[in-house]
Design a protein around this motif. Structure first.
Motif, PDB file in Angstrom:
ATOM      1  N   THR A 142      -2.049   4.257  -3.198  1.00 28.86           N
ATOM      2  CA  THR A 142      -0.714   3.668  -3.258  1.00 28.86           C
ATOM      3  C   THR A 142       0.393   4.706  -3.451  1.00 28.86           C
ATOM      4  O   THR A 142       0.177   5.791  -3.984  1.00 28.86           O
ATOM      5  CB  THR A 142      -0.613   2.637  -4.405  1.00 28.86           C
ATOM      6  N   ARG A 143       1.583   4.291  -3.017  1.00 34.11           N
ATOM      7  CA  ARG A 143       2.813   5.050  -3.236  1.00 34.11           C
ATOM      8  C   ARG A 143       3.958   4.043  -3.346  1.00 34.11           C
ATOM      9  O   ARG A 143       3.817   2.876  -2.971  1.00 34.11           O
ATOM     10  CB  ARG A 143       3.077   6.009  -2.076  1.00 34.11           C
ATOM     11  N   LEU A 162       5.513  -1.605  -3.949  1.00 38.39           N
ATOM     12  CA  LEU A 162       4.404  -0.671  -3.835  1.00 38.39           C
ATOM     13  C   LEU A 162       3.791  -0.799  -2.443  1.00 38.39           C
ATOM     14  O   LEU A 162       3.700  -1.901  -1.898  1.00 38.39           O
ATOM     15  CB  LEU A 162       3.360  -1.002  -4.900  1.00 38.39           C
ATOM     16  N   ASN A 250      -7.792   2.725  -8.055  1.00 37.91           N
ATOM     17  CA  ASN A 250      -6.441   2.991  -7.567  1.00 37.91           C
ATOM     18  C   ASN A 250      -6.127   4.483  -7.678  1.00 37.91           C
ATOM     19  O   ASN A 250      -6.313   5.091  -8.725  1.00 37.91           O
ATOM     20  CB  ASN A 250      -5.433   2.182  -8.385  1.00 37.91           C
ATOM     21  N   HIS A 252      -2.911   6.682  -7.152  1.00 40.21           N
ATOM     22  CA  HIS A 252      -1.469   6.473  -6.992  1.00 40.21           C
ATOM     23  C   HIS A 252      -0.704   7.789  -7.045  1.00 40.21           C
ATOM     24  O   HIS A 252      -0.949   8.632  -7.915  1.00 40.21           O
ATOM     25  CB  HIS A 252      -0.965   5.541  -8.094  1.00 40.21           C
ATOM     26  N   HIS A 300       1.037  -1.398 -12.241  1.00 42.60           N
ATOM     27  CA  HIS A 300       2.225  -0.570 -12.051  1.00 42.60           C
ATOM     28  C   HIS A 300       3.542  -1.327 -12.285  1.00 42.60           C
ATOM     29  O   HIS A 300       4.618  -0.727 -12.144  1.00 42.60           O
ATOM     30  CB  HIS A 300       2.234   0.002 -10.627  1.00 42.60           C
TER      31      HIS A 300
END
Length: 304
Positions: A142-143, A162, A250, A252, A300
């Motif tokens: 993820t970003r 996200l 995850n 990230h 997040h």
């Protein structure tokens, strides 16, 4: 002292993860046709109230089905239970084959492992290689979605959006996390990275030098993964005697100009296509993947 609100949030997320695993009623593995059966293998219809094994269902007569490819005995598959030399150690680490479930002990009835989440309408292994749990690993990379060098905020939820790397499966055309099967004796951490590189970066077509460069770029990211889920997956390939389980982690990148904003995605291996996808409750994803990515947004504090 830790902030009480932070502790409460963490506790609620943990409870949510446990609830997802222990109370999930599978639906995607109760469709009319079993996948890869050319629409000829019809599941015995199981209503919601008859899914649990504890509920009497005397008329239950599921079809027995295992694909020809599995019966041919590929290296990743078990022999048939009827073979006298096949003596699996159920609920144990059986040599290099992990026959343990992430959800605890499963029953073995008349020599066959029984799906802990209930009836599916099909006996046998279908197109799965192992009797009992078939272990996979799913990397949720993820970003933050950015515009003008700032995080994009959803106007309704007021939370940042996200994005995750999502692949389109070749077999079903559905969008999914780019995961895959854990090889016998392989560490899950290795599977997570291998599957991401093969499916989202087409690493199998890279030269050794190119793979080394990409590996070095991803090194820090994949050393800081956080487990999101470990348990049963409501996969359409599941049967009464063979089912999918997964560990989802995850990975990230918090940096708005970090490696994940520079990485070139390229579909490979079992992927038809690959892209960055915004996380949102309207997503339609393969198997239980929507539930998994929802857990990531909770971690997040992101939009859902």
């Amino acid at each position: 002292m830790p902030n009480e609100k932070v502790l409460l949030c963490a506790s609620l997320i943990l409870l949510s993860q446990r609830a997802l695993s222990s109370t999930m009623m599978h639906t995607k593995c109760r469709g009319k046709f079993y996948p890869r059966g050319n629409n000829k293998v019809i599941r015995f219809s199981v209503p919601d109230e008859k899914v649990r094994w504890a509920v009497p269902f005397p008329e239950y007569a599921p079809v027995s089905f295992t694909t020809a490819g599995i019966l041919a005995g590929p290296s990743f598959a078990d022999p048939d239970i009827s073979e006298t030399l096949f003596k699996p150690k159920w609920n144990e680490l059986d040599g290099n084959v992990d026959r343990r479930s992430h959800e605890g002990t499963y029953e073995v009835v008349d020599g066959y492992p029984r799906n802990k989440h209930g009836r599916t309408g099909v006996m046998g292994r279908g197109c799965l290689g192992r009797w009992g749990p078939n272990h996979a690993a799913d990397p949720v990379v993820t970003r933050w979605k950015i515009e003008n060098e700032s995080r994009v905020i959803n106007p309704v939820s007021k939370k940042p959006v996200l994005q995750f790397v999502c692949i389109q499966r070749k077999d079903s055309g559905e969008w999914a996390i780019p995961g895959g099967m854990v090889d016998p004796g392989e560490k899950v951490s290795s599977t997570l990275r291998r599957e991401f590189e093969e499916e989202a970066l087409d690493a199998l077509q890279m030269t050794a030098e190119e793979r080394q460069i990409v590996g070095q770029k991803l090194k820090d990211l994949f050393e800081q993964g956080k487990e999101i889920y470990a348990g049963y997956i409501d996969d359409p390939r599941n049967t009464d005697n063979a089912w999918m389980e997964s560990v989802a982690c995850n990975f990230h990148d918090e940096d708005l100009k970090g490696i994940l904003h520079k990485l070139e995605l390229k579909a490979g291996d079992d992927a038809k296509s690959v892209k960055w996808m915004d996380l949102d409750k309207e997503l339609e994803l393969y198997a239980s993947h929507k539930d998994i990515v929802h857990q990531v947004t909770l971690q997040h504090g992101a939009h859902w």
